[in-house]
Design a protein around this motif. Structure first.
Motif, PDB file in Angstrom:
ATOM      1  N   ARG A 117      54.447  42.343  40.939  1.00 19.87           N
ATOM      2  CA  ARG A 117      54.064  40.959  40.638  1.00 19.87           C
ATOM      3  C   ARG A 117      53.813  40.166  41.915  1.00 19.87           C
ATOM      4  O   ARG A 117      52.871  39.365  41.992  1.00 19.87           O
ATOM      5  N   GLU A 118      54.615  40.372  42.921  1.00 19.20           N
ATOM      6  CA  GLU A 118      54.416  39.669  44.189  1.00 19.20           C
ATOM      7  C   GLU A 118      53.113  40.096  44.852  1.00 19.20           C
ATOM      8  O   GLU A 118      52.399  39.256  45.436  1.00 19.20           O
ATOM      9  N   ALA A 119      52.772  41.388  44.742  1.00 20.97           N
ATOM     10  CA  ALA A 119      51.497  41.860  45.308  1.00 20.97           C
ATOM     11  C   ALA A 119      50.315  41.240  44.576  1.00 20.97           C
ATOM     12  O   ALA A 119      49.302  40.876  45.198  1.00 20.97           O
ATOM     13  N   ASP A 120      50.404  41.118  43.279  1.00 13.79           N
ATOM     14  CA  ASP A 120      49.322  40.482  42.507  1.00 13.79           C
ATOM     15  C   ASP A 120      49.119  39.037  42.947  1.00 13.79           C
ATOM     16  O   ASP A 120      47.969  38.561  43.049  1.00 13.79           O
ATOM     17  N   ILE A 121      50.197  38.343  43.204  1.00 12.16           N
ATOM     18  CA  ILE A 121      50.090  36.949  43.649  1.00 12.16           C
ATOM     19  C   ILE A 121      49.406  36.861  45.011  1.00 12.16           C
ATOM     20  O   ILE A 121      48.532  36.016  45.244  1.00 12.16           O
ATOM     21  N   LEU A 122      49.771  37.759  45.936  1.00 14.61           N
ATOM     22  CA  LEU A 122      49.132  37.761  47.260  1.00 14.61           C
ATOM     23  C   LEU A 122      47.640  38.054  47.151  1.00 14.61           C
ATOM     24  O   LEU A 122      46.815  37.452  47.856  1.00 14.61           O
ATOM     25  N   ASN A 123      47.273  38.973  46.278  1.00 16.28           N
ATOM     26  CA  ASN A 123      45.859  39.323  46.082  1.00 16.28           C
ATOM     27  C   ASN A 123      45.065  38.133  45.567  1.00 16.28           C
ATOM     28  O   ASN A 123      43.965  37.829  46.043  1.00 16.28           O
ATOM     29  N   ILE A 124      45.608  37.424  44.595  1.00 15.37           N
ATOM     30  CA  ILE A 124      44.888  36.278  44.023  1.00 15.37           C
ATOM     31  C   ILE A 124      44.797  35.143  45.045  1.00 15.37           C
ATOM     32  O   ILE A 124      43.761  34.456  45.141  1.00 15.37           O
ATOM     33  N   ILE A 128      41.387  33.288  46.448  1.00 18.24           N
ATOM     34  CA  ILE A 128      41.176  31.836  46.485  1.00 18.24           C
ATOM     35  C   ILE A 128      40.739  31.392  47.869  1.00 18.24           C
ATOM     36  O   ILE A 128      39.822  30.558  48.028  1.00 18.24           O
ATOM     37  N   ALA A 129      41.375  31.952  48.894  1.00 21.42           N
ATOM     38  CA  ALA A 129      40.965  31.613  50.269  1.00 21.42           C
ATOM     39  C   ALA A 129      39.531  32.045  50.542  1.00 21.42           C
ATOM     40  O   ALA A 129      38.752  31.314  51.187  1.00 21.42           O
ATOM     41  N   THR A 130      39.156  33.218  50.058  1.00 17.99           N
ATOM     42  CA  THR A 130      37.773  33.702  50.226  1.00 17.99           C
ATOM     43  C   THR A 130      36.783  32.788  49.519  1.00 17.99           C
ATOM     44  O   THR A 130      35.699  32.477  50.054  1.00 17.99           O
ATOM     45  N   GLN A 131      37.149  32.343  48.337  1.00 14.60           N
ATOM     46  CA  GLN A 131      36.262  31.453  47.591  1.00 14.60           C
ATOM     47  C   GLN A 131      36.065  30.128  48.327  1.00 14.60           C
ATOM     48  O   GLN A 131      34.943  29.599  48.391  1.00 14.60           O
ATOM     49  N   ASN A 132      37.118  29.600  48.885  1.00 14.00           N
ATOM     50  CA  ASN A 132      36.986  28.354  49.641  1.00 14.00           C
ATOM     51  C   ASN A 132      36.118  28.546  50.882  1.00 14.00           C
ATOM     52  O   ASN A 132      35.294  27.690  51.231  1.00 14.00           O
ATOM     53  N   THR A 133      36.268  29.663  51.581  1.00 12.19           N
ATOM     54  CA  THR A 133      35.451  29.950  52.765  1.00 12.19           C
ATOM     55  C   THR A 133      33.986  30.100  52.379  1.00 12.19           C
ATOM     56  O   THR A 133      33.077  29.584  53.062  1.00 12.19           O
ATOM     57  N   GLN A 200      34.861  28.872  39.584  1.00 12.47           N
ATOM     58  CA  GLN A 200      35.447  30.073  40.185  1.00 12.47           C
ATOM     59  C   GLN A 200      36.872  29.789  40.696  1.00 12.47           C
ATOM     60  O   GLN A 200      37.769  30.610  40.526  1.00 12.47           O
ATOM     61  N   LEU A 201      37.043  28.616  41.286  1.00  3.57           N
ATOM     62  CA  LEU A 201      38.352  28.269  41.828  1.00  3.57           C
ATOM     63  C   LEU A 201      39.379  28.096  40.709  1.00  3.57           C
ATOM     64  O   LEU A 201      40.526  28.539  40.825  1.00  3.57           O
ATOM     65  N   GLN A 202      38.954  27.477  39.602  1.00  2.00           N
ATOM     66  CA  GLN A 202      39.871  27.299  38.479  1.00  2.00           C
ATOM     67  C   GLN A 202      40.276  28.642  37.856  1.00  2.00           C
ATOM     68  O   GLN A 202      41.434  28.835  37.459  1.00  2.00           O
ATOM     69  N   GLN A 203      39.348  29.579  37.754  1.00  5.86           N
ATOM     70  CA  GLN A 203      39.673  30.902  37.242  1.00  5.86           C
ATOM     71  C   GLN A 203      40.721  31.593  38.117  1.00  5.86           C
ATOM     72  O   GLN A 203      41.683  32.190  37.619  1.00  5.86           O
ATOM     73  N   LEU A 204      40.504  31.512  39.416  1.00  6.37           N
ATOM     74  CA  LEU A 204      41.447  32.143  40.328  1.00  6.37           C
ATOM     75  C   LEU A 204      42.818  31.459  40.272  1.00  6.37           C
ATOM     76  O   LEU A 204      43.860  32.121  40.336  1.00  6.37           O
TER      77      LEU A 204
END
Length: 464
Positions: A117-124, A128-133, A200-204
């Motif tokens: 679960r912690e790995a899934d959170i880091l991935n998401i 989100i950071a990629t989407q903002n960039t 896209q940001l809301q989905q993430l």
């Protein structure tokens, strides 16, 4: 020879006849000469009876009830997840405090799930950071793409001017227009990507919340692998052992709150209207915040009961060993096969004994007092509606109303009431067959009714 035989037979018959006649004559003579016994003059039989002097008081009828100990807060603890049992410190019958560890489950499977679960959170979060960039890059790129679109449009205009002067070919003009369309498409794509950034940001972010909720659920399950007592109570059943594998929702153990024990006893249907209208009652009402609050009408109940015992007179030495209860409410439904509604009695003793669920209880319910009632032995009542008073050594039938019963000093007493009974009348207490008015009796003893009221400080219940 034939004649000789006949003569012998006739002789035998004659002798037998003579003997019968002699015997009958002797019996007849004896009956005539026998003396007749003297007959005594008939006289009425006189019954020896005991009587009591009528004394009227405001007695409280008592009702014997048989109930069982229950708890409204009996809970079965279950496994929060599928796991192996690591340890079971709890034992049946053990008294535990709130927060005390009862069962421990193996945590290794949940620790692995927690890491996932912690790995899934880091991935998401990385997405989100990629989407903002990407959004920032698209905004800068859109400015440049619009500049290229202006250049492409100028090229089309220039080629059109040259074509009108026959200084350019049709092919060059079409190539310029194709470049303009392609650049317009690039600008549209870039504007679409920028406009879709919020979606896209809301989905993430939704995926992030879901992953965080799954992690919180895993952490909660991990916390629940250490099963603790939710209340101070007593363990009634342990259903698991170390090494066993339990599934999610499978029962582990059962315990009940010892501070909120109750006694449930069936009330006779014939007394329900009287109890509900006359009996002082303390009840509970549900509050808007889903809590219960006691509702007291400033009246107290008078109850006495003995656990697994025979009702008897309460002495001062027994008071400290008694268990006091109070009628709290009536059951809302009648169980199939029962003839009355259950009454629920809450235990109000300051010192609470170790009571087991299902333990038998004998309660002595004190009903409201009855004015001008007379306490008589049960042997004084005939057909539940008549007694006999003695007037000049003769019985006189009196119709009475039986209003209840009570028990004092190990004896059963009936409470009756009648306008035909006056203070000082002599009431027969001996049970004789076929008693009727006018029967002559002889008094052997007379007692004064000395049934005393139960002292208020002794109205409590005894613990066996």
């Amino acid at each position: 020879m034939m004649n000789s035989r006949l003569s012998k037979r006739s002789l035998s018959l004659l002798i037998a006849f003579i003997l019968v006649m002699v015997t009958a004559s002797a019996i007849w003579v004896l009956r005539l000469t026998a003396k007749q016994p003297e007959r005594k003059a008939s006289q009425d039989r006189t019954w020896k009876v005991e009587v009591m002097t009528v004394a009227k008081q405001d007695y409280q009828p008592e009702l014997t009830l048989y109930g069982r100990v229950e708890s409204p807060f009996e809970t079965t603890l279950t496994a929060a997840t599928t796991a192996y049992i690591e340890a079971v410190p709890a034992r049946e019958g053990m008294l535990v405090q709130q927060g005390q560890v009862l069962v421990k489950l193996d945590q290794r499977d949940l620790l692995l799930k927690k890491s996932q679960r912690e790995a899934d959170i880091l991935n998401i979060k990385a997405k989100i950071a990629t989407q903002n960039t990407r959004y920032q890059y698209d905004q800068r790129s859109l400015v440049e793409e619009k500049k290229l679109l202006v250049i492409a449009r100028n090229a089309v205009a220039r080629q059109s001017s040259l074509k009108q002067r026959n200084l350019s070919s049709v092919t060059q003009l079409e190539e310029a227009k194709q470049g303009e369309v392609q650049q317009a498409l690039n600008v549209n794509k870039m504007e679409l990507a920028i406009a879709d950034h919020d979606n896209q940001l809301q989905q993430l972010q939704a995926q992030l919340k879901q992953a965080e909720a799954l992690l919180a659920e895993t952490l909660l399950d991990l916390e629940r692998t250490t099963v603790k007592a939710p209340l101070t109570g007593r363990i009634s059943q342990v259903q698991v052992a170390p090494g066993a594998r339990v599934k999610e929702g499978e029962s582990l153990l059962t315990l009940y709150d010892v501070a909120n024990l109750e006694v449930r006893a069936q009330l006779p249907s014939r007394l329900l209207p009287r109890l509900k209208t006359q009996f002082p009652l303390v009840g509970q009402q549900m509050q808007p915040d889903h809590t219960t609050q006691a509702v007291d009408d400033n009246r107290s109940t008078a109850l006495a009961g003995i656990l697994q015992g025979t009702l008897s007179e309460v002495t001062e030495a027994q008071v400290n060993n008694r268990l006091s209860v109070q009628l709290d409410r009536f059951a809302a439904a009648v169980s199939q096969g029962q003839g009355g509604v259950d009454g629920i009695f809450r235990i109000t003793s300051d010192s609470l004994p170790n009571l087991e669920l299902g333990r038998s209880v004998v309660l002595n319910l004190q009903l409201p007092p009855v004015d001008d009632s007379v306490a008589v032995p049960v042997t004084a009542i005939y057909n539940s509606q008549r007694v006999f008073k003695v007037v000049d050594n003769f019985l006189q039938s009196v119709s009475v109303e039986k209003v209840g019963e009570l028990k004092r000093e190990g004896k059963e007493w009936a409470l009756i009431r009648s306008t035909q009974l006056q203070v000082g009348d002599q009431l027969m207490t001996t049970q004789i067959p076929n008693a009727i008015t006018g029967m002559k009796v002889q008094l052997t003893s007379t007692v004064v009714n000395q049934v005393k009221k139960q002292p208020a400080n002794l109205l409590s219940n005894s613990r066996s």
